[in-house]
Structure formats: C-alpha cells, structure tokens
Scaffold this active site. Structure first.
Site, mmCIF file in Angstrom:
data_model
loop_
_atom_site.group_PDB
_atom_site.id
_atom_site.type_symbol
_atom_site.label_atom_id
_atom_site.label_comp_id
_atom_site.label_asym_id
_atom_site.label_seq_id
_atom_site.Cartn_x
_atom_site.Cartn_y
_atom_site.Cartn_z
ATOM 1 N N ASN A 10 0.815 -1.013 -0.030
ATOM 2 C CA ASN A 10 -0.004 0.082 0.047
ATOM 3 C C ASN A 10 0.883 1.366 0.086
ATOM 4 O OD1 ASN A 10 -1.435 2.203 1.043
ATOM 5 N ND2 ASN A 10 -3.205 1.043 1.576
ATOM 6 N N GLU A 37 -4.061 1.755 -3.150
ATOM 7 C CA GLU A 37 -3.963 3.474 -2.581
ATOM 8 C C GLU A 37 -3.132 4.186 -3.529
ATOM 9 O OE1 GLU A 37 -5.171 5.693 1.495
ATOM 10 O OE2 GLU A 37 -4.234 3.616 1.682
ATOM 11 N N ASN A 151 -7.288 -4.338 5.220
ATOM 12 C CA ASN A 151 -8.015 -3.540 6.179
ATOM 13 C C ASN A 151 -8.641 -4.346 7.555
ATOM 14 O OD1 ASN A 151 -7.504 -0.701 6.266
ATOM 15 N ND2 ASN A 151 -8.554 -0.599 4.242
#
Length: 258
Positions: A10, A37, A151
């Site tokens: 990420n 991201e 997440n």
C-alpha cells in the site's frame, strides 16, 4: 514453476512516494507487485518509470482515492478482471491478472471507519462480494494469490495492543469473521503460516511515534489457494521501507514461491 517473489504494498499516494517505490523495486526486484491506494487516475500513472526498471504494468486508478495496480518484472500482466463481480462500484479496489503463471488478485478492501455507519456497511458488502468471488477462484485449477491491504487485523496477536483500537473497523468481529470465512474456503495466510508464533506487523500509523515504538498492525495479507500454498518457500516484510523519508505508513509484504 520458477521461483517467484510476489509482494503487496500500500503505497499511500503514488505521486508523493514514487521515489520510495522505485528505490524499493531497484533494491528488492520482486517479480510481481500488487500496489494499493494509488490516489491517482489512470492518465497520470507513471508507466514509463516502471518500464525503465523492467516492469510491465496494469492499473485501475482513481483520482484522489483508492486505486490498485499490478507490476510484473520482464513481463506484461494479462488482465482477467477489473472490479469484483456483482458490484456497480465507482471505487477502484480490485484488479486481477495472470502473471508469470500465477493468477494474481490485487485488492484494497474498504477501511470501514467510522463504524457503525454506511462506510462500515460498504466494507462488509464489499467483503461479501470478495468471498463469493474467491470461492470461484478456489474452484479453478490455477495457482492463485489474493494479495493486498485487507484492512482487517485478523486477531489480537496481529496488533501491538488492541485496547485503543477496540472501536476501529479493522478489529470488529464482523470484519474478522469475514476474513476467517475466506480462510475457511481453503486459503493459506502466508505470513501466519510460516510465522505462527511471531508478531509480524505491516502497518504503523503516523501518530504517537508508532513506527519508532514498533506499535504496528498486520493488515496486509497474501492468501494462497491449495495449488499454490505447497510451493510457499519464504515470506517476510521489508520493514526498512517504512523507515525511509516520506514513507508510506505500510511496508511491503512479500512471499517466495517455487
């Protein structure tokens, strides 16, 4: 299958951290990279910078938020899916491609905060679609890896101290139950499989000196199907990347299969 190093990272803003990313690629030379991201539209994806290092690219960007990409060393990723089935989704969170003989799913699962609320509902709905799609991948005869930022902190062992995170979407029982349902399909969590008794972190937020104190979380995962899992040789976290100037709050997580 030749030995492959597959990594997930990420990057938390591709334009802001491109030098960090290129430095890591030059130093570690993973064969396959899943990025999350990006926070950048497809039109501004720096493909030529990656090509200069020998990487073919596939990207599914979005302005300011989200965005995923797959890089392949000395190869071109062959796209098989963009977005999860069953979702009319404006958020760029899933990209799937055949790379070096492996089917690679790159994912950026919704954060879900604040919870309860619509963002957490969206997280769980997205997770349900991922579980359904993953079941179909399990039925294939291909080696598959689902790599990315989930997440989700799977257990309290995967966080430095759960007390201050009890209300966070990453630790909610519903989030953890969805992750466990994925594993119950037959997926192998590569890091936990090789390090069953070791605290391994992949994320250290920017607050309260969490990096300096090693107050981390494990939320970036590589899940292997039963065809690929027996070929798992090694795994780890390139934590040195988190210590670089202007670093992402995540570090790259990698596996070696062969």
């Amino acid at each position: 299958m030749k030995a492959l190093k597959i990594a997930t990272f990420n990057i938390n803003g591709l334009r802001a951290r491109l030098p960090n990313l290129l430095d890591w690629l030059q130093r570690e030379r993973p064969h396959v990279v899943c990025l999350q991201e990006l926070k950048a539209p497809d039109a501004s994806f720096p493909a030529t910078a990656f090509e200069a290092l020998g990487y073919g690219t596939l990207h599914h960007g979005q302005a300011s938020w989200n965005g995923v990409a797959i890089l392949a060393l000395d190869a071109e990723p062959l796209e098989s899916r963009r977005g999860l089935p069953g979702i009319d989704d404006s958020q760029s969170r899933y990209l799937e491609a055949a790379v070096h003989g492996v089917l690679v799913g790159c994912l950026y699962l919704p954060n879900g905060n604040p919870q309860p609320g619509p963002k957490f509902d969206y997280k769980l709905a997205w997770f349900e679609r991922l579980i359904a799609h993953a079941a179909g991948l399990q039925a294939s005869e291909l080696p598959v890896v689902l790599a990315g930022d989930y997440n989700v902190v799977p257990t309290d062992f995967d966080i430095y101290n759960p007390r201050s995170w009890l209300k966070d979407a990453l630790l909610q029982p519903e989030s953890r139950a969805c992750y466990q349902r994925l594993l119950d399909q037959g997926w192998t969590d590569a890091i936990r499989h090789l390090y069953p008794n070791e605290r391994v972190f992949t994320f250290w937020d920017y607050f309260r000196q969490h990096w300096q104190k090693n107050s981390g979380l494990r939320i970036d995962h590589l899940l292997l199907n039963p065809i690929l899992a027996p070929r798992l040789k090694d795994a780890g976290v390139h934590a040195w990347v988190r210590n670089e100037p202007h670093a992402s709050d995540h570090a790259p997580v990698w596996i070696e299969v062969g």
